[in-house]
Structure formats: C-alpha cells, structure tokens
Design an enzyme around this catalytic site. Structure first.
Site, PDB file in Angstrom:
ATOM      1  N   ASP A  13       0.868  -1.178   0.000  1.00  0.00           N
ATOM      2  CA  ASP A  13       0.000   0.000   0.000  1.00  0.00           C
ATOM      3  C   ASP A  13       0.909   1.233   0.000  1.00  0.00           C
ATOM      4  O   ASP A  13       2.116   1.124   0.244  1.00  0.00           O
ATOM      5  CB  ASP A  13      -0.888  -0.014   1.258  1.00  0.00           C
ATOM      6  N   SER A  14       0.311   2.382  -0.233  1.00  0.00           N
ATOM      7  CA  SER A  14       1.079   3.624  -0.139  1.00  0.00           C
ATOM      8  C   SER A  14       1.575   3.857   1.281  1.00  0.00           C
ATOM      9  O   SER A  14       2.378   4.762   1.507  1.00  0.00           O
ATOM     10  CB  SER A  14       0.203   4.806  -0.557  1.00  0.00           C
ATOM     11  N   CYS A  76      -4.395  -1.116  -2.051  1.00  0.00           N
ATOM     12  CA  CYS A  76      -4.489   0.333  -2.217  1.00  0.00           C
ATOM     13  C   CYS A  76      -5.402   0.593  -3.414  1.00  0.00           C
ATOM     14  O   CYS A  76      -5.096   0.171  -4.536  1.00  0.00           O
ATOM     15  CB  CYS A  76      -3.092   0.891  -2.475  1.00  0.00           C
ATOM     16  N   GLU A 154      -1.611   7.946   8.639  1.00  0.00           N
ATOM     17  CA  GLU A 154      -0.158   7.698   8.641  1.00  0.00           C
ATOM     18  C   GLU A 154       0.471   8.206   9.949  1.00  0.00           C
ATOM     19  O   GLU A 154       1.426   7.625  10.448  1.00  0.00           O
ATOM     20  CB  GLU A 154       0.512   8.412   7.451  1.00  0.00           C
ATOM     21  N   CYS A 186     -10.740   3.623   0.251  1.00  0.00           N
ATOM     22  CA  CYS A 186      -9.306   3.787   0.517  1.00  0.00           C
ATOM     23  C   CYS A 186      -9.003   2.950   1.754  1.00  0.00           C
ATOM     24  O   CYS A 186      -9.719   3.043   2.759  1.00  0.00           O
ATOM     25  CB  CYS A 186      -8.987   5.261   0.777  1.00  0.00           C
ATOM     26  N   HIS A 188      -6.768   3.102   3.978  1.00  0.00           N
ATOM     27  CA  HIS A 188      -6.465   3.841   5.209  1.00  0.00           C
ATOM     28  C   HIS A 188      -7.735   4.137   6.014  1.00  0.00           C
ATOM     29  O   HIS A 188      -7.701   4.193   7.238  1.00  0.00           O
ATOM     30  CB  HIS A 188      -5.775   5.171   4.878  1.00  0.00           C
TER      31      HIS A 188
HETATM   32  N1  DGL Z   1      -4.555   3.309   1.031  1.00  0.00           N
HETATM   33  C1  DGL Z   1      -4.549   4.017  -0.224  1.00  0.00           C
HETATM   34  C2  DGL Z   1      -5.845   3.750  -0.992  1.00  0.00           C
HETATM   35  O1  DGL Z   1      -6.461   2.776  -0.765  1.00  0.00           O
HETATM   36  C3  DGL Z   1      -4.246   5.431   0.056  1.00  0.00           C
HETATM   37  C4  DGL Z   1      -3.739   6.159  -1.155  1.00  0.00           C
HETATM   38  C5  DGL Z   1      -2.933   7.381  -0.820  1.00  0.00           C
HETATM   39  O2  DGL Z   1      -1.819   7.228  -0.338  1.00  0.00           O
HETATM   40  O3  DGL Z   1      -3.412   8.485  -1.116  1.00  0.00           O
HETATM   41  O4  DGL Z   1      -6.258   4.485  -1.837  1.00  0.00           O
END
Ligand code: DGL
Length: 269
Positions: A13-14, A76, A154, A186, A188
C-alpha cells in the site's frame, strides 16, 4: 517476465492503510507467509500523477517478485485504479487489486443513494466511472475526495479533533444526500471506521472490501482457507519506506494490534 515461484504472498500500500487488508488475509490464510510493504515515504499516492504512482507500484511489485512471492495484493485503491494493468504485465502470478465496493452498495441501497469516500486520484479515475456505469447506473452516487485523511492515519491520529473535523466535512454531503450505504474507497479509512460510523449513526451501512479481497486471493491463488499445517503458522516480513522508521513502526504496531514481529525493515526500493 518473472518466473512463477511458490512462496509468500506480497501485499503493499502507499503506507499503513493496507494493514487492514493484511488482517483479513492473515485471518483467512493463517499458514501463509505474508510480506507487507508500506510505502509511507511516498504517501499519499492520492494527489500524485498516474505516472508517479505507476513508477512506485512497479518498483515495489518487482521487489515482491524478487522475494519469491506467489501472489501480489495491491492493498491500495489508488494504486489499483491506475497501475493494475502495468503490474499484471510484469508477471504471470496473480496480481489482485482493490476497487471501491460500489457494486454491493448499489445492490443494498434502499434510499437509492450511496456515498463513496476515496482519494482524489480514485474519485477522478476511469475505473470508478466504469464501476458506476456497470453496477450503479440506477442509483445516485456521491463521490467524495478526502484530502488529508491518509496523512492523519499515517500519523496515527485516528480520533483527534483535527481528524474528526475532516471526517465531519467529508461525510456531510453524503448524509445530506440521504445515502444509506457508505463505501470506504481507501484502505487507510478502515482505521477511521469507528469514528465514521459514530458520525453517521445506524441508518448508514459502511462497506469496505478487505474480506472480499482475501476471498478473491484464495480463488485466484488456490489457497486453502484456514489450513494449518501441523502447528506451523505463517510468518510476516514487514517493510516500510518511511523516513522515520521508528515512528512508522509505532503506528504500524498500533494499527496491527500486536507488536510487529519481526521488526519492520527498511524498504530497499
Ligand atoms: N490506502 C490508499 C488507498 O487505498 C491510500 C492512497 C494514498 O496514499 O493516497 O487508496
């Protein structure tokens, strides 16, 4: 093309958001070894160009292939909606992506209105437009981009005043439109679910796809759910590209729910 090897399941993931998906995969396949990459040093993806996201997703996927992964889960939504075709072109192993749960929400709505919280890149994507045209043409879809929320997760700031203030702002148009289904688009945002549900009250059902992804992974990779080989449990390898690895480890451990074992390693890509 990388040769298929039998090995671990790679998940990335990011940043820390994909840990929600990792939970669902661990619960479904406790005997598998899981390699997780949090690209926190490059988060958020959601306000970057498609080219930049594809470049990061490609590097991380190559790293996971080099770890002999037998499947890759893009935990992600943002990376999935822009990078999946490029990632699938790299390898013959299954590459499983996420998409906002618009289809089940459109099937379940009684008010005829569904809301979607996602990053700007996901909201603007052709993939989401396709999902709506295919599965939700008969309902009203309120798409809400949520700048700033990924950064709050984060930082481990799940329920402070600033985070709740952002959430209030982002759920208001969805509530005002009369939605009875809210899609967390998302990974997160999964960690903000309790606060979101509190704000929305019981009339709105919150949907997120972690369990569906775990199921899809099993179908595509021929994994056996819940299988335990004797006492052998699968292990974990955690990687992060965060500049401050100690701080990132603290947040990851909090979201994971138990101490991270073995400790988070610096992501080499
Ligand atoms: N967890 C990522 C998602 O599902 C976040 C993306 C981001 O870093 O903006 O979209």
């Amino acid at each position: 093309m990388t040769a298929i090897k039998r090995g671990a399941i790679g998940v990335f993931d990011s940043g820390v958001g994909g840990l929600s998906t990792l939970h669902a995969i661990r619960d479904a396949y406790p005997h598998e070894h899981l390699v997780y990459v949090a690209d926190s040093g490059h988060a958020p993806y959601g306000n970057q160009s498609a080219e930049a996201i594809i470049a990061r997703a490609t590097r991380i996927t190559q790293f996971l292939l080099d770890q002999s992964c037998k499947a890759v889960v893009v935990a992600c939504n943002t990376a999935s909606v822009v990078a999946l075709p490029a990632l699938r072109a790299m390898t013959a192993i299954p590459v499983i992506g996420m998409e906002p749960a618009i289809k089940p929400a459109a099937l379940a709505t009684k008010t005829g209105v569904i809301g979607v919280l996602a990053t700007q890149r996901t909201v603007d994507s052709a993939a989401v437009q396709r999902l709506i045209a295919t599965h939700a043409a008969h309902v009203r879809v309120v798409l809400q981009a949520c700048p700033g929320l990924v950064e709050r997760v984060e930082a481990g700031a799940l329920d402070d005043a600033e985070t709740i203030g952002l959430l209030r702002k982002y759920v208001a148009p969805i509530q005002d439109a009369g939605a009875d289904q809210l899609v967390l688009g998302c990974t997160h945002y999964y960690f903000l679910r309790a606060s979101i549900e509190r704000l929305l009250g019981p009339a709105v059902t919150v949907l997120e796809p972690a369990k569906a992804i775990a199921r899809q992974l099993g179908e595509r990779s021929h994994l056996v759910p819940g299988l335990r080989e004797g006492d052998a449990h699968g292990g974990f390898s955690f990687f992060s590209s965060a500049t401050d690895l100690m701080a990132a480890t603290t947040v990851m451990a909090r979201l994971w729910g138990i101490p991270i074992q073995p400790s988070v390693q610096r992501c080499p890509v």
